[in-house]
Each structure stands twice: as structure tokens, then as C-alpha cells.
Design a protein around this motif. Structure first.
Motif, short mmCIF file in Angstrom:
data_model
loop_
_atom_site.label_atom_id
_atom_site.label_comp_id
_atom_site.label_asym_id
_atom_site.label_seq_id
_atom_site.Cartn_x
_atom_site.Cartn_y
_atom_site.Cartn_z
N ASN A 94 -42.56 -2.98 -24.99
CA ASN A 94 -42.54 -1.71 -25.95
C ASN A 94 -41.21 -2.09 -25.84
OD1 ASN A 94 -45.81 -1.55 -26.04
ND2 ASN A 94 -45.73 -0.01 -24.27
N MET A 95 -40.54 -2.97 -25.36
CA MET A 95 -38.91 -2.10 -24.78
C MET A 95 -38.61 -3.31 -26.34
SD MET A 95 -36.17 -2.94 -22.40
CE MET A 95 -36.91 -4.88 -22.38
N LEU A 96 -39.57 -5.02 -26.71
CA LEU A 96 -39.01 -5.31 -27.09
C LEU A 96 -39.23 -5.15 -28.60
CD1 LEU A 96 -39.54 -8.49 -24.93
CD2 LEU A 96 -37.89 -7.99 -25.84
N PHE A 97 -39.81 -3.64 -28.97
CA PHE A 97 -40.74 -4.58 -30.35
C PHE A 97 -40.37 -3.51 -30.80
CE2 PHE A 97 -42.98 -0.29 -31.97
CZ PHE A 97 -44.17 -1.71 -33.18
N ARG A 98 -39.98 -2.15 -29.50
CA ARG A 98 -38.19 -0.61 -30.26
C ARG A 98 -37.34 -1.53 -31.17
NH1 ARG A 98 -40.32 4.36 -28.84
NH2 ARG A 98 -42.49 4.10 -28.06
N LYS B 289 -49.11 -11.99 -32.84
CA LYS B 289 -48.73 -11.90 -31.60
C LYS B 289 -47.53 -13.19 -31.63
CE LYS B 289 -50.99 -7.93 -31.06
NZ LYS B 289 -50.22 -6.81 -30.76
N LEU B 290 -48.09 -14.12 -31.60
CA LEU B 290 -47.52 -15.06 -31.68
C LEU B 290 -47.54 -15.44 -29.98
CD1 LEU B 290 -44.73 -15.58 -34.28
CD2 LEU B 290 -46.49 -16.39 -34.00
N GLY B 291 -48.45 -15.47 -29.40
CA GLY B 291 -48.44 -15.55 -28.14
C GLY B 291 -47.63 -14.78 -26.99
N LEU B 292 -47.26 -13.85 -27.74
CA LEU B 292 -46.51 -12.81 -26.83
C LEU B 292 -47.36 -11.67 -26.45
CD1 LEU B 292 -43.29 -12.18 -29.11
CD2 LEU B 292 -43.10 -13.23 -27.31
N ASP B 293 -48.23 -11.26 -26.58
CA ASP B 293 -49.45 -10.40 -25.41
C ASP B 293 -50.32 -11.12 -24.72
OD1 ASP B 293 -49.95 -12.79 -27.11
OD2 ASP B 293 -52.58 -11.09 -27.93
N LYS B 294 -50.08 -12.14 -24.45
CA LYS B 294 -50.58 -12.80 -22.65
C LYS B 294 -48.94 -12.65 -21.78
CE LYS B 294 -53.68 -14.63 -24.89
NZ LYS B 294 -55.03 -13.94 -24.84
N ILE B 295 -48.54 -12.92 -22.28
CA ILE B 295 -46.51 -12.34 -21.28
C ILE B 295 -46.62 -10.78 -21.09
CG2 ILE B 295 -44.60 -13.15 -21.21
CD1 ILE B 295 -44.62 -15.26 -23.33
N PHE B 296 -47.01 -10.20 -22.38
CA PHE B 296 -46.43 -8.66 -22.19
C PHE B 296 -47.53 -7.64 -22.48
CE2 PHE B 296 -42.51 -10.22 -23.62
CZ PHE B 296 -41.94 -10.20 -22.19
N PRO B 297 -49.29 -8.17 -22.28
CA PRO B 297 -50.50 -7.45 -21.82
C PRO B 297 -50.16 -5.90 -22.06
CG PRO B 297 -50.25 -8.18 -19.39
CD PRO B 297 -48.93 -8.91 -20.06
N GLY B 298 -51.62 -5.43 -23.21
CA GLY B 298 -51.10 -3.90 -23.14
C GLY B 298 -50.06 -3.71 -23.64
N SER B 299 -48.90 -4.32 -23.99
CA SER B 299 -47.64 -3.60 -25.13
C SER B 299 -47.78 -3.70 -26.19
CB SER B 299 -46.53 -4.11 -24.54
OG SER B 299 -46.25 -5.52 -25.05
N GLN B 300 -46.75 -3.39 -27.31
CA GLN B 300 -47.02 -3.40 -28.86
C GLN B 300 -46.49 -4.53 -29.81
OE1 GLN B 300 -45.34 1.20 -29.03
NE2 GLN B 300 -47.28 0.88 -30.83
N VAL B 301 -45.69 -5.41 -28.65
CA VAL B 301 -44.89 -6.26 -28.88
C VAL B 301 -45.14 -7.53 -29.39
CG1 VAL B 301 -45.26 -8.50 -26.92
CG2 VAL B 301 -43.15 -7.57 -27.54
N ASN B 302 -44.99 -8.10 -31.08
CA ASN B 302 -45.63 -9.15 -31.23
C ASN B 302 -44.04 -9.96 -32.25
OD1 ASN B 302 -44.25 -7.44 -33.53
ND2 ASN B 302 -45.87 -6.90 -33.77
N GLY B 303 -45.00 -11.19 -32.61
CA GLY B 303 -44.09 -11.86 -33.33
C GLY B 303 -43.21 -11.42 -33.62
N LEU C 216 -45.71 -3.69 -40.35
CA LEU C 216 -46.23 -4.65 -40.62
C LEU C 216 -46.89 -4.80 -39.06
CD1 LEU C 216 -44.86 -6.90 -43.52
CD2 LEU C 216 -47.02 -5.40 -43.71
N SER C 217 -46.39 -4.20 -38.59
CA SER C 217 -46.69 -4.26 -36.72
C SER C 217 -48.65 -4.37 -36.49
CB SER C 217 -46.10 -4.09 -35.61
OG SER C 217 -46.36 -1.82 -36.30
N GLY C 218 -48.89 -3.34 -37.37
CA GLY C 218 -50.38 -3.37 -37.83
C GLY C 218 -50.40 -2.28 -36.11
#
Length: 412
Positions: A83-87, A217-231, A297-299
Motif C-alpha cells: 500500500n505504501m508503494l501504491f500511494r 499487477k506485473l507480479g507485484l501482487d505475489k510479492i505484496f499479497p493483500g495490498s493495492q500495489v500494481n505496475g 486506472l489502478s482499478g
């Protein structure tokens, strides 16, 4: 070794980094003082609560919550980090917007308005093109580019006023900010997207996943599961590197900085100063608009059109991000992540203690004020450095030599 460290310290870049770090440290210390004062004056906060608040301010990003006994637990929290990276994603873009304009001698306080125009364009394109006939990936690209273009066009307005009428860009940006706020509110109010309502929410919801459009997500959801982060964070980092190359490694970047250093001297050297002023504000606006596009556009974000009768804080927060980074595009990446971390820490203060998230707002405010005085801090650092190196300095050529030097000369 000592001479090597001294030579590194003497570099201007080192002093800039140290000034930013001092600003951050003082801001965190002020936050701790506030936590202690509030804890001592509020009967509901115990000594342990004060200690928990202090620890969260310094290391909240490593907190994983509370255990069954009510004690704070620590470790890697992938949701908080993601979530930090997403924000941080839109903050990187708005920070780049302010930094690039500042590098060219302009203060882009119009990032909020440019961010709003990017919001309008990206959402209209993402929701307006039917995904049944056009691939969702292509819609995403068009929406992102549309957001960048809308922000660039809106940034051109204060740029044109500055270049051709010599109207201060700060005043022009403030006016265009509020024009954008009202224009976006009216546009969504009059749009045909009013049927996009989620569940029983009273306000109209604009969410790009309703049309199947979302940032991969470009695989970031695997590294940060449960968060809003994306590519989006990766795209923002690539853009930051591109801006660094533009400013420091290209002829255009040299011309933009030359105009910022001295517009009249640049014109005398054959550089089209008016064109570069407009172009600088256009690029800055495009970056802010692109930040809005990456966010919406993150969805997993919901846009309420009625709330945008005010200006988005993300646009203004690009200013402290750029100040802390000393307008360095690569530094903007790290300062944006730091600001996003404080946002997460504020939520943890509210969720895990009797404090509220506004304490982190005070921390940010202190850091902003100190970063604005970074030149004074650098001067202080320079003064201390000079005082420490005068002993080893070479003698003044006009200074009378001492007796030992005279004797040495006679012996020679």
C-alpha cells in the motif's frame, strides 16, 4: 581515509542530502514530542501507549498489528509495504512535475489542477470506450496518454501567460487550479456515467474495473499479497529515470535549465526562452496528469465526483516531495515513498493506539518548512566544514611567513 570522507562531505550533492535527512529527522523528533505531550495530557493514554506511539512513528511500516495480549508485533508486513508503494505512485509523478518546473526556474503550484484534468480525461476514456469492442489493454494505454495530454494542456495555460505576458506562474496556477476543480465537478455532474453506482452508496462511483480496465499487477501482487500495489509504481520509476536523463543528458534539458537560470542570458545565447517556458510547464502538467491516470486506472480506487469541489492533496504533496529531493528526479522516488510511508504510519497510529493520523500531518508540515530552508541548513553545514578545515588550509600568499618558515628558507 579522512581526506576521502572530507572530499565527499565537501561536495554540494552531499550537503543537499544531509540537509534533507536533517529535515526528516527533526520532523520525526517533533512528532515524538507531540506524542509524548498528548500522552501526558490525555488520561486515556498510558505510558505503554506513549511508547507504542513513539515506536510507530519511527518504525510503523514494520508493524504487523497486535497480538492476543495486546502488544505490538513487528516484522515484514506485505500489505503495508504494498500500500505504501501504491500511494507513492501518484506522489512520484506530482513530485516530478514540481521538480522539473523548478529546475527550469518555475514554481508549479498548479499540479492539483493538472492532476484533476488528468483524472477527468483518464476516467472518461477508460469508461467511455466499450471494452467489448476494444481490448482493455489498449483502452488503458489511451486513458493514460489522455490523462497525460490533458494535464499537459492545462499546464500550458500558466506557461503561456508567463512566457508572453510575464504573468507570475504562481498566480496563474492558483487560478487554473480552481477552474479545474469546478470544471471537473461540472463535467462529471453532466456526464452520462451517472448510472455507475456501487451497491447502496449515495454518491456516483467511477471505477475503471466496471469497464474491465485496470493497471496490471506485473507480479507485484505475489510479492505484496493483500495490498493495492500494481505496475503503476514501476511505470512511475521508469518515468522518473527518463526525466533525469531529459534534464541532465539532453540538449533540451540544457536549454530548459538555461532558461531557468537566466531567461535573458539564454535568449542572448540563441535559446527560444518563450518556447521553453511553455514546454516546461506542459511537461510538468503532463507528469501531474499522468500521476492521476496511474492512480485512478489502478482499478481498486473509487472516484466520487462530488468530492472534487476541492483540490486534491496529492497535487500539493508533490511540493514537499520535490523539496526534500532537492528537485532531483531520482531522489523524488525515495522522498515520495517516504511521504507515503508517513501516510501508512498515520493510519497505524489511528488503528493501533489512542492517537490519530493528524500527528503525521504535523510531521510532514515540519519537514516541508525545514526543506524550504534547506539552503540555510547547507550554509550551516558549509560553515562547520570550513571551521574544521581551516587548520589544514594552505597559508595565504600575502601572509607573512613565521620564523620557522624563514629559517627553513634560509637553510634551503
Amino acid at each position: 581515509m579522512k581526506n576521502t570522507l572530507l572530499s565527499v562531505y565537501e561536495k554540494e550533492a552531499t550537503k543537499k542530502v544531509l540537509a534533507s535527512l536533517i529535515s526528516i529527522l527533526v520532523g520525526l523528533l517533533v512528532g515524538i514530542v507531540i506524542v509524548v505531550i498528548v500522552g501526558l495530557t490525555k488520561s486515556t493514554i498510558t505510558g505503554q501507549g506513549i511508547w507504542d506511539g513513539v515506536r510507530l512513528i519511527f518504525a510503523g511500516i514494520f508493524s504487523t498489528g497486535r497480538d492476543a495480549a495486546g502488544n505490538l508485533t513487528w516484522g515484514y508486513n506485505p500489505q503495508s509495504w504494498g500500500n505504501m508503494l501504491f500511494r507513492a505512485t501518484p506522489l512520484v509523478m506530482t513530485g516530478l512535475s514540481v521538480a522539473l518546473a523548478y529546475k527550469t526556474g518555475l514554481f508549479n503550484i498548479g499540479a492539483p489542477g493538472q492532476y484533476l484534468m488528468g483524472t477527468l480525461a483518464s476516467l472518461v476514456i477508460a469508461l467511455g470506450i466499450p471494452s467489448e469492442t476494444v481490448p482493455a489493454g489498449l483502452i488503458w494505454v489511451l486513458a493514460f496518454l489522455g490523462g497525460c495530454l490533458a494535464g499537459a494542456l492545462w499546464g500550458c495555460i500558466p506557461g503561456l501567460l508567463k512566457a508572453f505576458l510575464n504573468i507570475n506562474e504562481v498566480l496563474a496556477c492558483i487560478m487554473t487550479n480552481w477552474l479545474a476543480a469546478n470544471l471537473v465537478t461540472w463535467a462529471f455532474d453532466a456526464s452520462n456515467f451517472k448510472n455507475v453506482v456501487e451497491n447502496t452508496k449515495a454518491g456516483y462511483i467511477y471505477k475503471t474495473t466496471f469497464n474491465g480496465v485496470a493497471t496490471p499487477k506485473l507480479g507485484l501482487d505475489k510479492i505484496f499479497p493483500g495490498s493495492q500495489v500494481n505496475g503503476g509504481i514501476l511505470i512511475a520509476i521508469v518515468i522518473a529515470i527518463a526525466v533525469y536523463i531529459l534534464i541532465n543528458k539532453t540538449t533540451l534539458g540544457y536549454e530548459l535549465k538555461a532558461c531557468g537560470s537566466n531567461r535573458h542570458a539564454a535568449r542572448y545565447a540563441g535559446i527560444n526562452d518563450k518556447r521553453n517556458i511553455v514546454l516546461s510547464m506542459a511537461i510538468a502538467g503532463g507528469l501531474a496528469g499522468g500521476g492521476a491516470a496511474l492512480y485512478w486506472l489502478s482499478g481498486n480506487t473509487e472516484f466520487y465526483w462530488s468530492t472534487y469541489q476541492s483540490l486534491p492533496a496529492t497535487g500539493f504533496n508533490g511540493i514537499p516531495v520535490a523539496l526534500l529531493a532537492v528537485s532531483n528526479p531520482i531522489g523524488v522516488i525515495f522522498t515520495a515513498i517516504f511521504m507515503a510511508m508517513l501516510d501508512i504510519v498515520g493510519q497505524q497510529l489511528t488503528g493501533y493506539t489512542a492517537y490519530n493520523e493528524y500527528i503525521t500531518d504535523v510531521i510532514i508540515a515540519v519537514i516541508v518548512y525545514l526543506s524550504a530552508f534547506s539552503l540555510v541548513i547547507r550554509m550551516m553545514l558549509t560553515g562547520k566544514q570550513k571551521a574544521g578545515t581551516n587548520v589544514n588550509a594552505e597559508p595565504d600568499p600575502g601572509e607573512k611567513p613565521n620564523q620557522d618558515q624563514e629559517k627553513g628558507g634560509e637553510q634551503a
